[in-house]
Design a protein around this motif. Structure first.
Motif, PDB file in Angstrom:
ATOM      1  N   ASN A 198       0.830  -1.205   0.000  1.00 61.52           N
ATOM      2  CA  ASN A 198       0.000   0.000   0.000  1.00 61.52           C
ATOM      3  C   ASN A 198       0.868   1.261   0.000  1.00 61.52           C
ATOM      4  OD1 ASN A 198      -3.200  -0.219   0.503  1.00 61.52           O
ATOM      5  ND2 ASN A 198      -2.177  -2.062   1.255  1.00 61.52           N
ATOM      6  N   SER A 217       0.901   4.027  -2.958  1.00 60.72           N
ATOM      7  CA  SER A 217       0.220   5.236  -2.489  1.00 60.72           C
ATOM      8  C   SER A 217       0.754   6.466  -3.220  1.00 60.72           C
ATOM      9  CB  SER A 217       0.430   5.406  -0.980  1.00 60.72           C
ATOM     10  OG  SER A 217      -0.097   6.642  -0.550  1.00 60.72           O
ATOM     11  N   GLU A 259      -3.787  -7.114  -0.891  1.00 61.01           N
ATOM     12  CA  GLU A 259      -5.092  -6.548  -1.221  1.00 61.01           C
ATOM     13  C   GLU A 259      -5.027  -5.041  -1.019  1.00 61.01           C
ATOM     14  OE1 GLU A 259      -9.791  -7.094   0.064  1.00 61.01           O
ATOM     15  OE2 GLU A 259      -8.316  -8.662   0.518  1.00 61.01           O
ATOM     16  N   VAL A 260      -5.290  -4.319  -2.098  1.00 57.42           N
ATOM     17  CA  VAL A 260      -5.251  -2.856  -2.056  1.00 57.42           C
ATOM     18  C   VAL A 260      -6.596  -2.338  -2.532  1.00 57.42           C
ATOM     19  CG1 VAL A 260      -4.091  -0.784  -2.889  1.00 57.42           C
ATOM     20  CG2 VAL A 260      -2.772  -2.878  -2.525  1.00 57.42           C
ATOM     21  N   GLU A 261      -7.239  -1.553  -1.681  1.00 59.23           N
ATOM     22  CA  GLU A 261      -8.551  -0.979  -1.993  1.00 59.23           C
ATOM     23  C   GLU A 261      -9.549  -2.064  -2.409  1.00 59.23           C
ATOM     24  OE1 GLU A 261      -8.275   2.211  -4.787  1.00 59.23           O
ATOM     25  OE2 GLU A 261      -6.685   3.241  -3.699  1.00 59.23           O
ATOM     26  N   GLY A 262      -9.477  -3.220  -1.739  1.00 59.22           N
ATOM     27  CA  GLY A 262     -10.418  -4.296  -2.005  1.00 59.22           C
ATOM     28  C   GLY A 262     -10.151  -5.066  -3.272  1.00 59.22           C
ATOM     29  N   THR A 310      -3.862  -7.273  -5.693  1.00 58.94           N
ATOM     30  CA  THR A 310      -2.910  -6.451  -6.450  1.00 58.94           C
ATOM     31  C   THR A 310      -1.514  -7.034  -6.339  1.00 58.94           C
ATOM     32  OG1 THR A 310      -4.258  -4.500  -5.927  1.00 58.94           O
ATOM     33  CG2 THR A 310      -2.029  -4.113  -6.774  1.00 58.94           C
ATOM     34  N   ALA A 355      -3.317   3.314 -10.303  1.00 60.79           N
ATOM     35  CA  ALA A 355      -4.559   4.043 -10.566  1.00 60.79           C
ATOM     36  C   ALA A 355      -5.082   3.716 -11.960  1.00 60.79           C
ATOM     37  CB  ALA A 355      -4.324   5.543 -10.420  1.00 60.79           C
ATOM     38  N   ARG A 400      -6.430   0.073 -11.959  1.00 54.80           N
ATOM     39  CA  ARG A 400      -7.653   0.020 -11.144  1.00 54.80           C
ATOM     40  C   ARG A 400      -8.822   0.591 -11.910  1.00 54.80           C
ATOM     41  NH1 ARG A 400      -7.340   4.365  -6.885  1.00 54.80           N
ATOM     42  NH2 ARG A 400      -7.743   5.488  -8.837  1.00 54.80           N
ATOM     43  N   ASP A 401      -8.632   1.767 -12.500  1.00 55.72           N
ATOM     44  CA  ASP A 401      -9.721   2.402 -13.237  1.00 55.72           C
ATOM     45  C   ASP A 401     -10.114   1.571 -14.453  1.00 55.72           C
ATOM     46  OD1 ASP A 401      -9.558   4.392 -11.395  1.00 55.72           O
ATOM     47  OD2 ASP A 401      -8.474   5.808 -12.686  1.00 55.72           O
ATOM     48  N   GLN A 439     -12.184  -1.373 -13.423  1.00 56.60           N
ATOM     49  CA  GLN A 439     -13.540  -0.975 -13.042  1.00 56.60           C
ATOM     50  C   GLN A 439     -14.403  -0.712 -14.265  1.00 56.60           C
ATOM     51  OE1 GLN A 439     -12.848   2.390 -10.472  1.00 56.60           O
ATOM     52  NE2 GLN A 439     -12.396   1.104  -8.671  1.00 56.60           N
TER      53      GLN A 439
END
Length: 656
Positions: A418, A422, A474-477, A480, A527, A530-531, A534
């Motif tokens: 994390n 970050s 696990e990062v932001e649910g 990873t 980021a 992740r995006d 999603q």
């Protein structure tokens, strides 16, 4: 001397030695009379009178001599019967000493009684103390099959009278017997055999009536006391033989039962020793930090059966033969593990596959996995089943211990991951040193990959990725990883395949970003992936290996609201999609080629291999569905994005 000899002969023939000269008989006559007496046969033709008629004897002397000879014949006949009886008894004793088959012995006794009694039919009925019935067990001279299967109910017939009186009973004419209850089945069998006169004597051993020995004729006959006494004497010995045979049979059964008990005890002791050894070895495995493989091999060696250990999702964790991979997707196994979870006991598996028993690995209400036992030589008795259950408990302890260690390690590595990802630069202080302390080289952290799975599979996915180089957590649910690989698509495919193999779940969406040149770039890469994940998930993509950079324009458009991507597609080209779905047309394919060819119908037709008029007709249909303005610059741009998003979604569905 002569007078003394004459006196003895006179006594034999019933005359006085001092009788008149006319009272003497010749030596030949005396010898003939002795021959008649020695035969022991009744004087049917008055042979004595015939012999003495040639002698000079008066009528009174002839009568006296005849009477004495007949008495001697009776004595000799009784001696002959006694000799036959003793011979039969000695034969019984010899057969009893060599007893192997009780049924053969009983048949032999009945045949001997048949010869001894000299009747037409001889048979033995055995008494059943539970039902109080008499069942014909063996016959000699019988011809009717119904008679040989005869059963006499209690208190019925001549046989019932023998049992109740415990004394011989006989009748010279069975049909005229009135002092005992008759039964139709018995009377029918007696008539079928043609029996008329019947003698029955009890077989008594102590206080128990073992049965009845019968001698019967097919003609009317009055049984003499000698015949009754002879059959009774033989029956007494038959009873001794039967009782002895029963006792020997019971003794043999008891010996066999004792032998079986000793064998079962030996097996139980062996099983207990085996269970104790397994328990010691499993305890040692716990103390030395062993794992599931140690449990599988130890239990397999003890049971001489293959053993497989699976996790809560039925993915193989370890096996006794070392082939720890794949999933156990078997309905019988799943049912057995479900039943074991309810009962907490070892549960048999339906014999339709490779496994015969299963037990769930539990820690309270938490399901940690299961033990599966294959086929083998050692029978799974009560002790073996308890051993398997104990092994499951040891497995639970090992799993909890390993999970605790892994959780602590994952927590540390997760916190470190994390911090690495970050965007807050304040969390990057001493990051390289902290990585090296965890034996992770900073230069190996190049490519960020996320794996999207259902929440209930995240724990198994992290376990499957535990041996991956780099960092995982696990990062932001989201599961990873940061790995050394430099090809995003290959890195994503490797993560997807590893998670699939470790969890048995096919719906795994893995997205990777291009490699970072420094630790400070990893936050932006995370980021992006992740995006992108999603947005793809919002489009309904559940299984794929994707490079985030390829979809950066779409991610930029919908990252703020990933769910709006699907709404955007439906708003822009929804009518076209529904038209194709309802009618099986290819308007979307035509529209995609039209967009790719910069709105040129001719180029689109050439690419599709159809006539230009066909493309124009389809464009007219699209216009009727979307309106006249869809070919204007701004709507056409939006429509192009929607078409490419829909194509992206369909491509992933085909690839998965």
């Amino acid at each position: 001397m002569r007078r003394q000899g004459g006196g003895r002969f006179a006594q034999v023939v019933g005359m006085s030695a001092s009788g008149p000269p006319g009272g003497r008989i010749s030596v030949d006559a005396v010898l003939a009379l002795l021959d008649l007496a020695a035969k022991g046969l009744p004087d049917e033709h008055d042979a004595v009178a015939d012999l003495l008629s040639a002698e000079q004897l008066d009528a009174e002397s002839v009568a006296q001599v005849g009477q004495r000879v007949r008495e001697l014949q009776g004595v000799v006949a009784r001696l002959h019967r006694r000799d036959r009886e003793l011979s039969a008894l000695f034969s019984c004793a010899r057969e009893l000493a060599a007893l192997h088959d009780v049924d053969k012995l009983v048949s032999g006794l009945v045949r001997r009684a048949h010869d001894l009694a000299g009747t037409d039919v001889t048979y033995l009925s055995e008494f059943d103390e539970q039902t109080r019935e008499l069942r014909v067990r063996s016959t000699a001279g019988a011809i009717a099959s119904a008679f040989q299967r005869l059963r006499v109910p209690p208190h019925t017939g001549l046989a019932g009278k023998v049992v109740e009186s415990r004394a011989p009973q006989w009748t010279s004419h069975y049909a005229h017997l009135r002092d005992v209850p008759h039964a139709d089945s018995i009377d029918t069998a007696v008539r079928a055999e043609g029996l008329v006169s019947i003698l029955g004597v009890p077989l008594i051993a102590g206080e128990h009536v073992l049965g009845v020995l019968f001698a019967a004729n097919r003609s009317e006959h009055a049984f003499s006391p000698e015949e009754v006494a002879l059959l009774s004497a033989f029956a007494d010995n038959v009873a001794v033989v039967l009782q002895t045979a029963r006792l020997l049979s019971q003794a043999r059964d008891a010996a066999d039962e004792t032998q079986r008990a000793y064998a079962e005890l030996a097996q139980h002791v062996e099983a207990m020793e085996r269970a104790g050894q397994v328990h010691e070895e499993l305890t040692a495995a716990v103390l030395r930090g062993g794992g599931a493989t140690d449990v599988a091999r130890t239990l397999s060696d003890a049971l001489e059966r293959p053993v497989v250990i699976v996790d809560e999702h039925h993915a193989v964790l370890a096996s006794s033969d070392g082939s720890a991979a794949g999933m156990i997707d078997s309905s019988p196994v799943r049912s057995a593990l479900a039943e074991s979870r309810r009962s907490g006991r070892c549960t048999p598996v339906e014999p339709s596959g490779d496994f015969r028993a299963a037990v769930a690995v539990l820690a309270g209400d938490m399901v940690l996995g299961g033990l599966l036992i294959g086929d083998g030589a050692v029978e799974l008795g009560a002790v073996e089943q308890r051993t398997i259950e104990r092994a499951a408990q040891i497995t639970a302890l090992l799993t909890l211990k390993q999970d605790a260690v892994r959780y602590a390690e994952d927590r540390v590595r997760g916190e470190l991951l994390n911090d690495v990802l970050s965007p807050d630069v304040r969390r990057h202080s001493d990051l390289a040193a902290r990585l090296r302390a965890r034996r992770v080289r900073p230069e190996d952290l190049r490519t960020v990959v996320v794996a999207v799975v259902a929440p209930e599979h995240r724990r198994a996915a992290l376990r499957a990725l535990a041996s991956t180089s780099g960092l995982a957590g696990e990062v932001e649910g989201v599961v990873t990883l940061v790995v050394p690989e430099t090809d995003p698509r290959e890195a994503a495919a490797a993560v997807r395949d590893r998670v699939r193999a470790g969890t048995g779940v096919e719906e795994v969406l893995a997205v990777a970003a291009r490699p970072a040149d420094a630790l400070g770039e990893l936050a932006a890469r995370f980021a992006a992936v992740r995006d992108c994940s999603q947005v793809l998930a919002a489009l309904g993509v559940e299984s794929a290996a994707a490079d985030a950079d390829e979809y950066a324009p779409y991610t930029s458009m919908f990252a703020a609201e990933p769910a709006s991507a699907h709404q955007f597609v439906d708003r822009m080209i929804g009518p076209v999609l529904r038209w194709d779905a309802e009618r099986g047309t290819e308007l979307l394919t035509t529209l995609r080629h039209f967009v790719d060819c910069n709105a040129s119908p001719v180029r689109a037709a050439r690419r599709m291999g159809v006539h230009t008029n066909t493309v124009l007709q389809r464009i007219d249909r699209i216009t009727s569905l979307l309106g006249d303005s869809w070919r204007e610059p701004e709507p056409f741009f939006r429509l192009s994005v929607a078409v490419r998003l829909e194509g992206l979604r369909r491509r992933f569905r085909l690839d998965s």
